[in-house]
Motif scaffolding. Structure first.
Motif, PDB file in Angstrom:
ATOM      1  N   VAL A   1      -4.772   2.873  11.991  1.00  0.00           N
ATOM      2  CA  VAL A   1      -4.945   3.334  10.593  1.00  0.00           C
ATOM      3  C   VAL A   1      -6.602   3.527  10.437  1.00  0.00           C
ATOM      4  CG1 VAL A   1      -3.421   3.095   8.804  1.00  0.00           C
ATOM      5  CG2 VAL A   1      -4.169   1.134   9.806  1.00  0.00           C
ATOM      6  N   THR A   2      -7.296   2.557  11.172  1.00  0.00           N
ATOM      7  CA  THR A   2      -8.773   2.535  10.949  1.00  0.00           C
ATOM      8  C   THR A   2      -9.334   3.420  11.774  1.00  0.00           C
ATOM      9  OG1 THR A   2      -8.755   0.742  12.675  1.00  0.00           O
ATOM     10  CG2 THR A   2      -8.853   0.064  10.442  1.00  0.00           C
TER      11      THR A   2
ATOM     12  N   ALA B   1      -8.488   7.035  10.170  1.00  0.00           N
ATOM     13  CA  ALA B   1      -9.273   7.450   9.026  1.00  0.00           C
ATOM     14  C   ALA B   1     -10.629   7.902   9.650  1.00  0.00           C
ATOM     15  CB  ALA B   1      -9.868   6.190   8.355  1.00  0.00           C
TER      16      ALA B   1
ATOM     17  N   PRO C   1       6.700   4.112  -1.075  1.00  0.00           N
ATOM     18  CA  PRO C   1       6.252   3.394  -2.067  1.00  0.00           C
ATOM     19  C   PRO C   1       4.638   3.725  -2.656  1.00  0.00           C
ATOM     20  CG  PRO C   1       6.135   2.473  -0.083  1.00  0.00           C
ATOM     21  CD  PRO C   1       6.691   3.662   0.104  1.00  0.00           C
ATOM     22  N   ASN C   2       4.529   3.354  -3.896  1.00  0.00           N
ATOM     23  CA  ASN C   2       3.135   3.498  -4.501  1.00  0.00           C
ATOM     24  C   ASN C   2       2.403   2.484  -4.315  1.00  0.00           C
ATOM     25  OD1 ASN C   2       0.838   4.153  -5.861  1.00  0.00           O
ATOM     26  ND2 ASN C   2       2.092   5.514  -7.441  1.00  0.00           N
ATOM     27  N   LEU C   3       1.112   2.332  -3.797  1.00  0.00           N
ATOM     28  CA  LEU C   3       0.444   1.000  -3.841  1.00  0.00           C
ATOM     29  C   LEU C   3       0.403   0.537  -5.201  1.00  0.00           C
ATOM     30  CD1 LEU C   3      -2.177   1.425  -0.773  1.00  0.00           C
ATOM     31  CD2 LEU C   3      -0.156  -0.203  -0.824  1.00  0.00           C
TER      32      LEU C   3
ATOM     33  N   ARG D   1       6.115  -4.003  -7.548  1.00  0.00           N
ATOM     34  CA  ARG D   1       7.140  -4.190  -6.262  1.00  0.00           C
ATOM     35  C   ARG D   1       8.520  -4.184  -6.924  1.00  0.00           C
ATOM     36  NH1 ARG D   1       7.017  -9.215  -4.013  1.00  0.00           N
ATOM     37  NH2 ARG D   1       8.364  -8.316  -2.608  1.00  0.00           N
TER      38      ARG D   1
ATOM     39  N   LEU E   1      12.838   1.624  -4.555  1.00  0.00           N
ATOM     40  CA  LEU E   1      12.617   2.794  -3.793  1.00  0.00           C
ATOM     41  C   LEU E   1      13.560   3.736  -4.055  1.00  0.00           C
ATOM     42  CD1 LEU E   1      10.977   1.822  -0.567  1.00  0.00           C
ATOM     43  CD2 LEU E   1       9.744   2.598  -2.578  1.00  0.00           C
TER      44      LEU E   1
ATOM     45  N   LEU F   1       1.022  -0.350   5.500  1.00  0.00           N
ATOM     46  CA  LEU F   1       0.865  -1.333   4.862  1.00  0.00           C
ATOM     47  C   LEU F   1       1.280  -1.060   3.385  1.00  0.00           C
ATOM     48  CD1 LEU F   1      -2.480  -1.307   6.379  1.00  0.00           C
ATOM     49  CD2 LEU F   1      -2.209  -3.326   5.011  1.00  0.00           C
ATOM     50  N   SER F   2       1.707   0.277   3.062  1.00  0.00           N
ATOM     51  CA  SER F   2       2.258   0.431   1.527  1.00  0.00           C
ATOM     52  C   SER F   2       3.490  -0.138   1.695  1.00  0.00           C
ATOM     53  CB  SER F   2       2.116   1.931   1.496  1.00  0.00           C
ATOM     54  OG  SER F   2       2.290   2.709   2.621  1.00  0.00           O
ATOM     55  N   MET F   3       4.527   0.109   2.883  1.00  0.00           N
ATOM     56  CA  MET F   3       5.875  -0.561   2.841  1.00  0.00           C
ATOM     57  C   MET F   3       5.613  -1.916   2.662  1.00  0.00           C
ATOM     58  SD  MET F   3       8.602   1.142   2.487  1.00  0.00           S
ATOM     59  CE  MET F   3       9.226   2.822   2.597  1.00  0.00           C
TER      60      MET F   3
ATOM     61  N   LYS G   1       3.680  -3.948   1.393  1.00  0.00           N
ATOM     62  CA  LYS G   1       3.283  -4.706   0.062  1.00  0.00           C
ATOM     63  C   LYS G   1       4.385  -4.293  -0.738  1.00  0.00           C
ATOM     64  CE  LYS G   1       1.325  -3.882  -4.188  1.00  0.00           C
ATOM     65  NZ  LYS G   1       0.909  -2.709  -5.039  1.00  0.00           N
ATOM     66  N   TYR G   2       5.303  -3.299  -0.419  1.00  0.00           N
ATOM     67  CA  TYR G   2       6.583  -3.174  -1.233  1.00  0.00           C
ATOM     68  C   TYR G   2       7.545  -4.330  -1.008  1.00  0.00           C
ATOM     69  CZ  TYR G   2      10.699  -1.331  -3.423  1.00  0.00           C
ATOM     70  OH  TYR G   2      11.631  -1.229  -4.028  1.00  0.00           O
ATOM     71  N   ILE G   3       7.350  -4.686   0.180  1.00  0.00           N
ATOM     72  CA  ILE G   3       8.674  -5.737   0.616  1.00  0.00           C
ATOM     73  C   ILE G   3       8.343  -7.125   0.690  1.00  0.00           C
ATOM     74  CG2 ILE G   3       8.570  -5.543   3.200  1.00  0.00           C
ATOM     75  CD1 ILE G   3      11.428  -5.462   3.218  1.00  0.00           C
ATOM     76  N   SER G   4       6.822  -7.230   0.811  1.00  0.00           N
ATOM     77  CA  SER G   4       6.738  -8.661   1.078  1.00  0.00           C
ATOM     78  C   SER G   4       6.230  -9.489  -0.110  1.00  0.00           C
ATOM     79  CB  SER G   4       5.319  -8.736   1.984  1.00  0.00           C
ATOM     80  OG  SER G   4       5.711  -7.993   3.246  1.00  0.00           O
ATOM     81  N   ASP G   5       6.553 -10.843  -0.192  1.00  0.00           N
ATOM     82  CA  ASP G   5       5.822 -11.629  -1.307  1.00  0.00           C
ATOM     83  C   ASP G   5       4.569 -12.030  -0.831  1.00  0.00           C
ATOM     84  OD1 ASP G   5       8.446 -12.187  -2.766  1.00  0.00           O
ATOM     85  OD2 ASP G   5       9.139 -12.867  -0.801  1.00  0.00           O
TER      86      ASP G   5
ATOM     87  N   GLU H   1       0.386  -8.761  -4.321  1.00  0.00           N
ATOM     88  CA  GLU H   1      -0.506  -8.092  -5.416  1.00  0.00           C
ATOM     89  C   GLU H   1      -2.068  -8.655  -5.176  1.00  0.00           C
ATOM     90  OE1 GLU H   1       0.817  -6.023  -7.339  1.00  0.00           O
ATOM     91  OE2 GLU H   1       2.840  -6.572  -7.192  1.00  0.00           O
TER      92      GLU H   1
ATOM     93  N   TYR I   1      -3.908  -6.862  -2.362  1.00  0.00           N
ATOM     94  CA  TYR I   1      -4.321  -5.403  -2.515  1.00  0.00           C
ATOM     95  C   TYR I   1      -5.363  -5.254  -3.535  1.00  0.00           C
ATOM     96  CZ  TYR I   1      -0.812  -3.595   0.636  1.00  0.00           C
ATOM     97  OH  TYR I   1      -0.313  -3.224   1.778  1.00  0.00           O
TER      98      TYR I   1
ATOM     99  N   TYR J   1     -12.263  -7.036   7.079  1.00  0.00           N
ATOM    100  CA  TYR J   1     -11.306  -6.235   7.548  1.00  0.00           C
ATOM    101  C   TYR J   1     -10.068  -5.672   6.770  1.00  0.00           C
ATOM    102  CZ  TYR J   1      -7.655  -5.042  11.174  1.00  0.00           C
ATOM    103  OH  TYR J   1      -6.791  -4.239  11.827  1.00  0.00           O
TER     104      TYR J   1
ATOM    105  N   ALA K   1     -11.307  -2.789   4.797  1.00  0.00           N
ATOM    106  CA  ALA K   1     -11.547  -1.602   5.582  1.00  0.00           C
ATOM    107  C   ALA K   1      -9.963  -1.024   5.801  1.00  0.00           C
ATOM    108  CB  ALA K   1     -12.219  -1.635   6.879  1.00  0.00           C
ATOM    109  N   LEU K   2      -9.052  -2.026   6.146  1.00  0.00           N
ATOM    110  CA  LEU K   2      -7.857  -1.694   6.575  1.00  0.00           C
ATOM    111  C   LEU K   2      -7.234  -0.905   5.302  1.00  0.00           C
ATOM    112  CD1 LEU K   2      -6.065  -1.976   9.025  1.00  0.00           C
ATOM    113  CD2 LEU K   2      -5.036  -4.080   8.129  1.00  0.00           C
TER     114      LEU K   2
ATOM    115  N   ALA L   1      -8.268   2.345   4.514  1.00  0.00           N
ATOM    116  CA  ALA L   1      -8.072   3.422   5.679  1.00  0.00           C
ATOM    117  C   ALA L   1      -6.675   4.252   5.460  1.00  0.00           C
ATOM    118  CB  ALA L   1      -8.218   3.091   6.946  1.00  0.00           C
TER     119      ALA L   1
END
Lengths: 359, 350, 347
Positions: A189-190, A193, A261-263, A267, A271, C225-227, C229-233, C250, C253, C260, C263-264, C267
């Motif tokens: 990803v980095t 970008a 998923p929307n950031l 949660r 989906l 990362l979006s997935m 975030k969705y699945i993890s506590d 939460e 994010y 890092y 940036a991640l 990105a």
């Protein structure tokens, strides 16, 4: 028409296999204006790459059939070009960036030489001029210490650096169209970008039109001006970036957006996946290819493939939901909006046809 | 959505030319597919082996070779007992008779020698020798098929032993890896470093010449190729996720080998064996030809060729017949192996 | 048996922690001179029924963590407490067998994770054959059918071979295989990375449902990362073999602390054109250094926009800077910042 640099009309591509002919692309239409970015989105095996490769005529001759369609570059049909003519177009007018930076460079050839190869071929530069230009290109794609780097071999570069080199090669001859086939999929990803930023910057500088092939809707949102959504070898919907993301009209486009998923969303919100699996291109019937997975399937969808309906001046969709015979209550909320605009568009067209005077 | 201008450039080209018949209005009723249909598979796809067979049978060269090989093997088994002669029985008065088959005179099986004299009438021989006789009056038909039998036997046994040793050695080397692999590979390197002709010749000089020592001599270095193939394939497979998955389930070493690794290297193993057989046949012939092979009265194709070579000018049939047979056997095995490689190569699968 | 084991190795792990990892290391010796430090001393814990996301770029060692926990790799150093067992050094046969049952893995590539020469039924029942050798053929078959239904396939699929299935279906088969032995803890190593977008949500939803039904605990490894975030506590971010930040998903994010992580997060291209047009992206320069040649001090300093002199010398400690939010960065260390004469970053 003069503002369209590339136009693909009703393109069909099939492959000969042991089990007979398998259609990979089944009537694709799109066009590209100077300096704009068209993203072709879709899942693997849906003919995105085949479409790109057929523009460059990079498909293996012995088992590829292009039964119909035309690919117009500046009004001339590339499919009718001779081998020599197409070689002159490749690299100088239209060039391509592939997915895997590890395999798209020749490992036994110095980087400088690989950039200069196209230059001396298409621009008839002297060796010295070509080297100067190669150096310029490396600087342009953000590779430091260019003089030394020209004499380096691909394995001395990291993945991100290699993709920069690939882009430098592709852009060296100032092509008018750049076809980027999943240019960042193999990268982190980095690094992605970095590469996306680089491509946007270069596009502005050089006014290149880009056909961006990707499955990543994030990349699309970041790069594209217009979007064509492909499903099972067909473009099922196309429109401007905002139209596709904020007012998708095809259930497949809608499903794709909903399954991401929307950031920002909490949660707990589940989906909404698209059920089932993508169809096997060898066993597609006459119906809409998405019918088996579509939540809004009607009887008509199983045997009849819908044609395009213009939803606005820039958005068109292939879906029976757009048909006026579809019962109102069956059309989901989001799509109804589109129907209204389409009616407006139809009215507008009627008005235009009548000479611009409202009756 | 205020500026709607259906601009001709964007959509003029969208409508497909071959638009199908307009569907009737009664079709516009919701009819979703139920979810079980969505997960339905197409008709069962052929398994790997079935598909490989099909592909092999589409390869004309391989099929013809397979048929020829079956005929040749059958002949090597029944040929020697098709007439009253044995391969070792000498009958000096009938020495050096050219081949004669009633009805096949036009093909050269007319009993005439290089000078055009019919030896059978001249010497008053009643019986026809189909492939002629050698200088001791032994029937060459019997000897050729007996020789084919022995050559095939040697090749098959050698290939089989190569297979066993090579698979075990290569498998262990790749599976355990690390130091064991390192050590085992050094041994292979040393073995391949010595010219194998020297090893074989030394071996035969120490042991008594005979079928057993030829086989032993051939496998002493022959298994190396198989071991390398197996090791290379296994190293690739070892890191595959299905092998890791089985390891996370706690599968034993032997289970991993039996269920996951070996079935997936069978293809290359079969191909390697098929290429080993003709090499072994050739090698046996070569050893016999230079006089290190089987001893008279035993016959192998190599021995027959060597005998025939000595008399090439006066009795060319003695060389020609076994040479044709050995060539056929080798070409057929090679073509079949080629066909198998194409049929089994996973890269060819789509 | 379980009871005895528990008594033998009394652990100091918290009550509801299923897994506690302390200072886990996995080094690979490439040749005499170079050692690849894939995992270089990481510590974390996972509660029962929780999902910990592990993110990072390729080569950061996240997959090695998963493979070390499932004992595909023997750890070089460190201690793992799992469900009352203390795992250190070589395991004895009994413990190994329990780990092989209780810890399972879902793999990334649905194409290479199923043996092409085995039927679906053979693949799923492998664990049963290994761990319940006494089970009758009929019971085993019944169990396979149950598992197939559980993951959304049906019993007609049992006799088929993997190449007849699509990627998403194959991944379901892989999940059924892992579930066959009733594990407590599942390492999901990029289970959706190789799948099409429309299929990813199917698999993620399935994993979530299974977790709720069976109280499973997940380590979810991914680069998307979006997935995650969705699945993890909670989420741990790895860089070059170390965890640089760990926080609730939460919190991570909303308030990423480590440069890092920042940036991640910035990105990731968002599937939202409006946001893409307006947001500021931090684009990191340069590439990830090689794990065979790790920079001194802080590993991230070669790409960090805030790198200071101390960063090259002192390896930042992984500390909790607010409840449940830990980070390894000098910017949040009062002592170092005072020495540098810079202002402490407030949390």
């Amino acid at each position: 028409m003069d503002n369209h640099i590339l136009e693909v009309n009703n393109l069909h591509v099939s492959f000969k296999t042991r089990n007979g002919e398998v259609p990979a692309v089944r009537g694709v239409n799109f066009s590209l204006k100077k300096g704009e970015t068209l993203a072709i989105v879709g899942e693997s095996g849906f003919g995105k790459s085949v479409t790109a490769k057929s523009i460059m005529q990079l498909l293996p001759k012995q088992n590829t059939i292009i039964p119909e369609g035309e690919i117009l570059y500046e009004g001339k049909d590339l499919l009718k070009f001779s081998k020599k003519e197409i070689q002159n177009v490749r690299g100088s007018d239209i060039s391509m960036v592939f997915q895997d930076p590890m395999t798209s460079l020749n490992p036994t050839m110095k980087i400088g030489k690989q950039i200069m190869e196209g230059l001396s071929r298409h621009m008839s530069l002297t060796k010295k001029q070509a080297r100067e230009r190669a150096k310029e290109m490396l600087e342009l794609v953000g590779i430091p210490n260019t003089e030394a780097r020209l004499d380096a071999y691909p394995h001395q570069f990291s993945g991100g650096m290699r993709q920069r080199v690939v882009i430098a090669i592709a852009l060296a001859c100032n092509p008018k169209v750049l076809i980027a086939d999943e240019p960042t999929t193999a990268l982190d990803v980095t690094i992605q970008a970095q590469i996306l930023r680089l491509m946007r910057g270069l596009q502005e500088k050089m006014d290149t039109a880009i056909v961006l092939i990707t499955h990543d809707l994030g990349v699309v949102a970041n790069m594209a001006d217009r979007v064509a959504v492909m499903y099972a070898g067909e473009v099922v919907e196309q429109g401007t970036l905002d139209e596709i993301f904020y007012s998708p009209q095809h259930p497949y486009t809608l499903g794709l957006l909903r399954s991401m998923p929307n950031l920002d969303a909490p949660r707990t919100e589940p989906l909404i996946p698209i059920p089932g699996s993508p169809p096997d291109p060898a066993s597609l019937g006459t119906g809409c290819p998405f019918a088996a997975r579509c939540p809004y399937t009607m009887k008509v969808c199983h045997d009849h493939n819908p044609d395009y309906t213009a939803v606005s001046g820039t958005q068109a969709v292939r879906c029976w939901l757009q048909d006026e015979r579809t019962p109102e209550e069956h059309v989901p909320e989001v799509i109804r909006k589109g129907r209204q605009t389409s009616e407006i568009a139809a009215d507008q067209a009627a008005i235009d046809a009548a000479g611009g005077v409202p009756v | 959505m205020t500026t709607i201008q259906p601009n001709d450039g964007d959509f003029k080209n969208l409508r497909s030319q071959d638009r199908p018949a307009e569907p009737s209005a009664d079709l516009f009723v919701p009819q979703p597919l139920d979810s079980t249909v969505r997960e339905e598979l197409a008709a069962p796809a052929p398994t790997f082996w079935k598909e490989a067979w099909e592909r092999l049978f589409k390869n004309k060269g391989a099929v013809v070779s397979l048929v020829l090989l079956i005929i040749l093997s059958a002949m090597s088994l029944i040929g020697p007992s098709m007439n009253e002669f044995t391969y070792r029985e000498q009958h000096i008065p009938h020495s050096n008779l050219p081949p004669k088959v009633a009805g096949l005179e036009w093909l050269g099986f007319d009993g005439k020698d290089v000078n055009g004299v019919d030896q059978y009438t001249q010497r008053g021989v009643e019986t026809n020798y189909w492939f002629g006789t050698d200088e001791f009056g032994r029937d060459l038909w019997t000897r050729v098929w007996k020789g084919t039998q022995i050559s095939l036997f040697i090749a098959l046994v050698a290939a089989f032993l190569d297979l066993v040793i090579g698979v075990i050695y290569g498998g262990i080397s790749a599976y355990y890896g690390g130091r064991i692999d390192n050590f085992m590979q050094r041994i292979i390197e040393i073995l391949t470093g010595i010219p194998n002709l020297i090893v074989i010749i030394l071996f035969i000089l120490i042991l008594e010449p005979g079928i057993r020592s030829i086989i032993l001599a051939m496998i002493i270095t022959g298994w190396v190729g198989m071991a390398r193939v197996v090791r290379g394939q296994m190293l690739q497979l070892k890191g595959q996720e299905f092998v890791l998955a089985s390891r996370t389930l706690g599968a034993s070493d032997s289970r991993l080998m039996r269920k996951h690794l070996l079935p997936n290297v069978m293809g290359p193993i079969i191909v390697t064996v098929m290429f080993t057989i003709p090499t072994a046949i050739f090698f046996e012939a070569f050893l016999s030809f230079i006089g290190l092979g089987l001893q008279a009265p035993l016959a192998s194709l190599g021995v027959l060729i060597e005998d025939g070579y000595d008399a090439i000018r006066s009795f060319p049939y003695k060389l020609l017949i076994p040479a044709v047979v050995i060539s056929l056997v080798m070409i057929c095995f090679n073509l079949l192996a080629d066909g198998l490689r194409d049929a089994l190569d996973p890269k060819m699968r789509k | 048996m379980t009871h005895e084991l528990k008594e033998q190795h009394t652990t100091n792990a918290g009550q509801d922690d299923l897994l506690v990892v302390s200072d886990l290391k996995k080094h690979f010796r490439l040749n005499r001179k170079t050692v690849l430090k894939a995992v270089d001393g990481i510590s974390f814990s996972i509660k029962k029924g929780e999902t910990l996301g592990l993110v990072g770029e390729s080569g950061c060692g996240k997959s090695t963590v998963g493979r070390t926990l499932t004992r595909i790799y023997e750890p070089t150093d460190g201690e793992v407490h799992f469900d009352g067992l203390k795992l250190k050094g070589r395991l004895d046969g009994k413990t190994k067998k329990r780990i092989n049952r209780d810890v399972q893995m879902i793999f990334q590539d649905p194409y290479s994770s199923l043996n092409p020469r085995m039927t679906v039924s053979e693949i799923i029942s492998e664990g049963l054959v290994i761990h319940n050798p006494d089970m009758s053929q009929k019971d085993r078959e019944k169990r396979v059918h149950e598992l197939l239904l559980l993951v959304g396939l049906n019993k007609n699929h049992a006799g088929r071979y993997p190449h007849e299935f699509s990627g998403g279906q194959r991944q379901r088969i892989g999940i059924a295989r892992a579930l066959a032995v009733e594990p407590k803890f599942i390492v999901a190593d990029e289970p959706i990375a190789a799948l099409d977008v429309s299929i990813q949500a199917q698999i993620v939803n399935l994993l979530k449902e299974l977790q709720e039904e069976r109280g499973l605990t997940y380590l979810f490894i991914a680069h998307d990362l979006s997935m995650v975030k969705y699945i993890s506590d909670r989420i741990a971010v790895m860089y070059l073999g170390k965890i640089v930040e760990l926080a609730g998903s939460e919190a991570l994010y909303e308030k990423p602390l480590h440069p890092y992580t920042q940036a991640l997060l910035s990105a990731i291209p968002l599937p939202d054109p409006e946001k893409e047009r307006t947001r500021e992206q931090i684009v990191l320069t340069g590439d990830v250094p090689s794990p065979t040649d790790i920079p001194s001090g802080c590993r991230f300093r070669t790409r960090c926009p805030f790198a200071m002199d101390s960063c090259a010398v002192i390896d930042p400690e992984f500390r909790e800077v607010e409840p449940g939010h830990s980070v390894a960065c000098h910017l949040y260390d009062a002592e170092i910042m005072a020495k540098e004469g810079k202002e402490l970053k407030t949390v």
